[in-house]
Each structure stands twice: as structure tokens, then as C-alpha cells.
Design an enzyme around this catalytic site. Structure first.
Site, PDB file in Angstrom:
ATOM      1  N   GLU A 156       4.909  -1.557   8.318  1.00 39.21           N
ATOM      2  CA  GLU A 156       3.583  -1.394   9.022  1.00 39.21           C
ATOM      3  C   GLU A 156       2.941  -2.560   8.432  1.00 39.21           C
ATOM      4  O   GLU A 156       2.825  -2.609   7.423  1.00 39.21           O
ATOM      5  CB  GLU A 156       3.266  -0.076   8.862  1.00 39.21           C
ATOM      6  CG  GLU A 156       1.721   0.098   9.407  1.00 39.21           C
ATOM      7  CD  GLU A 156       0.976   1.430   9.195  1.00 39.21           C
ATOM      8  OE1 GLU A 156      -0.237   1.397   8.844  1.00 39.21           O
ATOM      9  OE2 GLU A 156       1.996   2.379   8.717  1.00 39.21           O
ATOM     10  N   ASP A 176      -0.877  -1.765  13.298  1.00 39.54           N
ATOM     11  CA  ASP A 176      -2.038  -0.635  12.748  1.00 39.54           C
ATOM     12  C   ASP A 176      -3.009  -1.215  13.032  1.00 39.54           C
ATOM     13  O   ASP A 176      -4.088  -1.310  13.893  1.00 39.54           O
ATOM     14  CB  ASP A 176      -1.656  -0.149  11.210  1.00 39.54           C
ATOM     15  CG  ASP A 176      -2.904   0.719  10.823  1.00 39.54           C
ATOM     16  OD1 ASP A 176      -3.837   1.287  11.681  1.00 39.54           O
ATOM     17  OD2 ASP A 176      -3.002   0.905   9.588  1.00 39.54           O
ATOM     18  N   GLU A 197      -2.996   9.284  -1.224  1.00 38.32           N
ATOM     19  CA  GLU A 197      -2.043  10.054  -0.087  1.00 38.32           C
ATOM     20  C   GLU A 197      -1.085  10.894  -0.870  1.00 38.32           C
ATOM     21  O   GLU A 197      -0.075  11.260  -0.098  1.00 38.32           O
ATOM     22  CB  GLU A 197      -1.527   9.347   0.731  1.00 38.32           C
ATOM     23  CG  GLU A 197      -2.676   8.283   1.502  1.00 38.32           C
ATOM     24  CD  GLU A 197      -2.183   7.389   2.538  1.00 38.32           C
ATOM     25  OE1 GLU A 197      -0.826   7.138   2.759  1.00 38.32           O
ATOM     26  OE2 GLU A 197      -2.875   6.827   3.179  1.00 38.32           O
ATOM     27  N   SER A 256      -6.470   8.045   4.682  1.00 43.69           N
ATOM     28  CA  SER A 256      -6.363   8.122   3.235  1.00 43.69           C
ATOM     29  C   SER A 256      -7.194   9.128   2.990  1.00 43.69           C
ATOM     30  O   SER A 256      -7.205   9.757   1.990  1.00 43.69           O
ATOM     31  CB  SER A 256      -6.755   6.766   2.434  1.00 43.69           C
ATOM     32  OG  SER A 256      -7.589   6.284   3.005  1.00 43.69           O
ATOM     33  N   LYS A 276      -3.835   6.472  15.062  1.00 40.34           N
ATOM     34  CA  LYS A 276      -4.910   7.146  14.195  1.00 40.34           C
ATOM     35  C   LYS A 276      -6.147   7.707  15.164  1.00 40.34           C
ATOM     36  O   LYS A 276      -6.806   6.777  15.651  1.00 40.34           O
ATOM     37  CB  LYS A 276      -5.612   6.104  13.010  1.00 40.34           C
ATOM     38  CG  LYS A 276      -4.371   5.847  12.031  1.00 40.34           C
ATOM     39  CD  LYS A 276      -4.907   4.945  11.320  1.00 40.34           C
ATOM     40  CE  LYS A 276      -3.850   4.613  10.062  1.00 40.34           C
ATOM     41  NZ  LYS A 276      -4.301   3.398   9.011  1.00 40.34           N
ATOM     42  N   ASP A 327       4.313   0.166   4.260  1.00 35.20           N
ATOM     43  CA  ASP A 327       2.908  -0.281   4.853  1.00 35.20           C
ATOM     44  C   ASP A 327       2.380  -1.125   3.978  1.00 35.20           C
ATOM     45  O   ASP A 327       1.957  -0.711   2.652  1.00 35.20           O
ATOM     46  CB  ASP A 327       2.080   1.120   4.814  1.00 35.20           C
ATOM     47  CG  ASP A 327       0.763   0.671   5.657  1.00 35.20           C
ATOM     48  OD1 ASP A 327       0.539  -0.631   5.886  1.00 35.20           O
ATOM     49  OD2 ASP A 327      -0.348   1.261   5.490  1.00 35.20           O
ATOM     50  N   GLN A 380       0.794  -1.378  -0.092  1.00 37.27           N
ATOM     51  CA  GLN A 380      -0.192  -0.085   0.087  1.00 37.27           C
ATOM     52  C   GLN A 380       0.809   1.287   0.061  1.00 37.27           C
ATOM     53  O   GLN A 380       0.588   2.308  -0.689  1.00 37.27           O
ATOM     54  CB  GLN A 380      -0.852  -0.256   1.336  1.00 37.27           C
ATOM     55  CG  GLN A 380      -1.743   0.993   1.209  1.00 37.27           C
ATOM     56  CD  GLN A 380      -3.244   0.662   2.130  1.00 37.27           C
ATOM     57  OE1 GLN A 380      -4.048  -0.120   1.882  1.00 37.27           O
ATOM     58  NE2 GLN A 380      -3.269   1.250   3.470  1.00 37.27           N
TER      59      GLN A 380
END
Length: 456
Positions: free
Chosen positions: A314, A341, A211, A396, A366, A252, A169
């Protein structure tokens, strides 16, 4: 003491053009507003973002993604409960909203409703005290705010964040050799634009993903990493995890999106699809492995770590593959930051579990995963108490709100992940950090490689 006089919530749009909640809060002496973000790759244990699908508002926005129900909850339930409350009682207010909701995942009122109010309360209290937000947040835990975070800049987007052929990602760079945050931005600027030039020269597009990173149709993760290494070198820096002019790489992999719970395997789905469709250029990779058991996946990461200057990974495994995380930590945890995460979703309950299982050495933070400032701070404190690093993160689907920049400085977290050097929703956070560094003057500290207190 200054009382809350009014709270007004309404729908606005995030960076993907989807509705989100905005709150305007007024006290007897101050005013503040806050907007909440939204994720695309989400953990199953996250606090619930309340959308309008299945309600009377379902047809207001595409796909039933409106948030009018959450807005109504702010205006009709939360505001009456908070009217007249002391705006400086942050934790009491957050706890009251959580009690009003009464569910484990905030599914009654919506995490997006509760969080928007929670952030607006903090901002209003800071405005009333006439101090910067980062200074006010630091005082909530009796801290001194001085440390600028090392940025993780997502320069190539894949996975759920881009319509391309890359499965992982996020491919990020970290300017570890910089002496200040401004210098880190200057380094990132050179690498980002050099990468654009290299991609164009190789015949790839430089369109961007959610992003702000480039979203080219590259063939393999190794090819993607090669582009990053070359961009770092050609920009005049050293692709390394330490030392002068060092620029390291972070990943990630969002592996929950690649996992099949039935077969207990990880599949590079976009790569497989490109092979199946016989896309030009992929034929020479036909023999490349794209399906892995958990142990094979650990070995795959090991090969990447040995070949490239990777300092952070991640979500290396699925959110329920605890053994995969444990093996990664055991084998690579001394030299690579392993961030949870989807595994922990900014929830102290799951962070505690990850600590006990020795599964990670860093927590992604987050604010909308947990849904209140109080719980976010608890997650940060628990992470730091375990000698792990809290990495403050965007989503995102972002907005122009810069709260997370102040949060990173307030708690001296040392690292922030908030996108690439394009798209105003990402740049806004970097610009806020540049402003904070200027305000702090000689007190400001940028630690670079030393921010990885969790590594040897």
C-alpha cells in the site's frame, strides 16, 4: 416511512485519547449511534476533519484537537435540516448534507460531522427494518451479502504509528490458507503470539503501536520481515502467497511520509536518525542505502518481493508520484496487489484518475477520508467495476464502532484492514465479523487467496 425525530452529537474519545464525534439518532421507531475515526498518516486530498484549533473552543482539549465545532454543526445546522426526513433515504440525506456544506472537502461542516450522521442514519434504518446492518447496506445496492473478508493484520507497527526505529508504517499478515474467517483468526492468533515470543527471545520489547501491532526497535525492514517469516513458520504455517496453510505478508509503506518533494527522493528517516545518533547495533548497517530516487525505490521493492512472500503493498510511492505507481503496476501488478490510499483518498474522482493512469489494482476504502456513506459506496462500486479490489480500512485513531465490518461483508469486498490482535478498538471489528459469519451459517464464504481477483 419513518421520520428522523432527533439527532444529538457530542464529544467522546478515540483510541489515542483525542476527541471525536459521536451521534445518537432517533426515529419514530428506532435508535442508533455512530462514532467516527481519525487518521495520523493522512493524504492531503482527504475530506477535512474539523478540529477546534483557532476557535473559541481551542483550549478545551490538548493541542486544540477538540471537535466541539463539528458537534455544534450537527446539532445546530444538520439536525434542523434533517428533522422529519425519511431515515431510509440514505443517499438523499447524504447529498443534502453535502449541499449544506457546499465545499469540495467538507471544510464548512466537517467530514467528521457529516459522516457521523450518515452512519447513524444507516444504522437506524437497519434497526427499524429489524435486519443486520450488513444486510441493509447490501440492499442499498441490490446485493446479497455473503463474503467474509480476508483480514490484513498489522502485527508490527512503524512509521507514524509507533515511536520506534522502523520506517515502513505497517507489516501485516494475511491468513490466505484458511477455509473460514474463524480459522483465519485462529491462524493469526498463533502467529501473533509466536511473534511476541520471538521478539522477547531476541531481547526486543513487545509494546504495541497505535494499531495494536508490536513496535520493536528493529534495524531494517528486512530484519522485520525475517521476524514475520520465522513467526509464521514456527507457528506451524507456510510463509507463502498461495497454497495450503499459506500466510502472506502485506506492507503499508506510507511513502508520502518518506518523500521529499524538493529532491524527489525517498528517505528512511528513522533509520538515518539511528545511524546519525550512533544507536547501538546500527553501526553494522552504516553502508546500507537509505535514500532512493523513485526508480531506485521501485527496484528496492522488487528485491523485497523476490525474497519474501509479499502479496500486497500500500502507498508504495508519494501521493503525487504517479509515475512511481505506474512503474510498480507495470512490473509487479500481476503478482502483487498495489493499493492506493493517500493517492486516491476514497474519492471517486481520484480513483477514476488512478484507473485511467493504470497506477494501482486496489483501492483502500476509508469512510472518513471521503466523509459520507453514499460517496464511500460510489468509491467501492467504481473500484469493483474496474476489476480492482476495495480494501475496507480502519484508521489509526479508532473507536469501538464496528460499522466497517458490516460494510466489508455488505459489498463482498473480500479484504479488510483493521489492525492487530490487540486493543479493543481493533478486536471489536474482528469480533463483529465472527458474529456475522455465525449468523450467515452455510451461506458464509471465505475466499482466501481467491479474494485477489486483481492478480493472476
Amino acid at each position: 416511512m419513518s421520520k428522523i425525530v432527533s439527532i444529538n452529537a457530542y464529544e467522546v474519545l478515540d483510541s489515542r485519547g483525542n476527541p471525536t464525534v459521536k451521534v445518537e439518532l432517533t426515529t419514530e421507531k428506532a435508535y442508533a449511534e455512530a462514532l467516527v475515526p481519525s487518521g495520523a498518516s493522512t493524504g492531503s486530498k482527504e475530506a477535512l476533519e474539523l478540529r477546534d484549533k483557532g476557535t473559541k473552543y481551542e483550549k478545551n482539549w490538548f493541542g486544540g484537537k477538540g471537535v466541539q465545532t463539528a458537534v455544534d454543526n450537527v446539532n445546530e445546522i444538520i439536525f434542523p435540516a434533517l428533522k422529519g426526513k425519511d431515515v431510509t433515504k440514505q443517499f438523499e440525506i447524504d447529498k443534502l448534507m453535502i449541499e449544506l456544506d457546499g465545499t469540495e472537502t467538507k471544510s464548512k461542516l466537517g467530514a467528521n460531522a457529516i459522516l457521523a450522521v450518515s452512519l447513524a442514519v444507516a444504522k437506524a434504518a437497519a434497526n427499524e427494518a429489524n435486519v443486520p446492518l450488513y444486510a441493509y447496506l447490501a440492499k442499498l445496492d441490490n446485493r446479497q451479502a455473503y463474503k467474509l473478508p480476508v483480514p490484513m493484520l498489522n502485527v508490527i507497527n512503524g512509521g507514524e504509528h509507533a515511536s520506534n526505529t522502523i520506517d515502513f508504517q505497517e507489516f501485516m499478515i494475511m491468513p490466505l490458507g484458511a477455509k473460514t474467517f474463524k480459522e483465519a483468526m485462529q491462524i493469526a492468533n498463533f502467529v501473533f503470539h509466536t511473534l511476541a515470543k520471538l521478539l522477547k527471545e531476541a531481547g526486543h520489547g513487545t509494546q504495541v503501536g497505535d494499531e495494536g501491532g508490536f513496535a520493536p526497535n528493529l534495524h531494517t525492514h528486512e530484519e522485520t520481515l525475517d521476524f514475520l517469516v520465522n513467526a509464521i513458520k514456527k507457528a506451524g504455517y507456510n510463509p507463502a502467497t498461495s497454497g495450503d496453510n499459506a500466510v502472506a505478508i502485506c506492507l503499508d509503506t506510507a511513502s508520502s511520509e518518506l518523500y521529499c518533494s524538493e529532491s524527489k527522493t525517498y528517505t528512511f528517516k528513522k533509520f538515518k536518525k539511528a545511524l546519525d545518533e550512533k544507536r547501538p547495533g546500527f553501526e553494522k548497517y552504516a553502508s546500507m542505502k537509505y535514500k532512493f530516487t523513485s526508480d531506485e525505490y521501485v527496484e528496492y521493492y522488487g528485491n523485497l518481493i523476490a525474497k519474501y512472500p509479499i502479496i500486497s503493498i500500500e502507498d508504495s510511492h508519494d501521493e503525487n508520484d504517479w509515475e512511481g505507481f505506474r512503474k510498480m503496476k507495470k512490473l509487479y501488478g500481476n503478482r502483487v496487489q498495489l493499493v492506493g490510499d493517500d493517492l486516491i483518498v476514497t474519492n471517486p474522482k481520484y480513483i477514476k484518475m488512478a484507473i485511467e493512469k493504470d497506477a494501482i489494482n486496489a483501492s483502500l476504502i476509508k469512510i472518513n477520508q471521503i466523509g459520507s456513506l453514499w460517496e464511500t459506496i460510489e468509491a467501492i462500486k467504481m473500484t469493483q467495476a474496474a476489476n480492482m479490489v476495495p480494501v475496507i480500512s480502519h484508521r489509526s485513531g479508532e473507536t469501538e464502532d464496528t460499522f466497517i465490518a458490516d460494510l466489508a461483508v455488505a459489498f463482498n469486498t473480500g479484504e479488510i484492514k483493521t489492525g492487530s490482535l490487540s486493543r479493543t478498538d481493533r478486536i471489536a471489528k474482528y469480533n463483529r465479523l465472527l458474529k456475522i459469519e455465525q449468523e450467515l451459517g452455510n451461506k458464509a464464504k471465505y475466499e482466501g487467496r481467491a479474494s485477489f481477483s486483481n492478480l493472476k
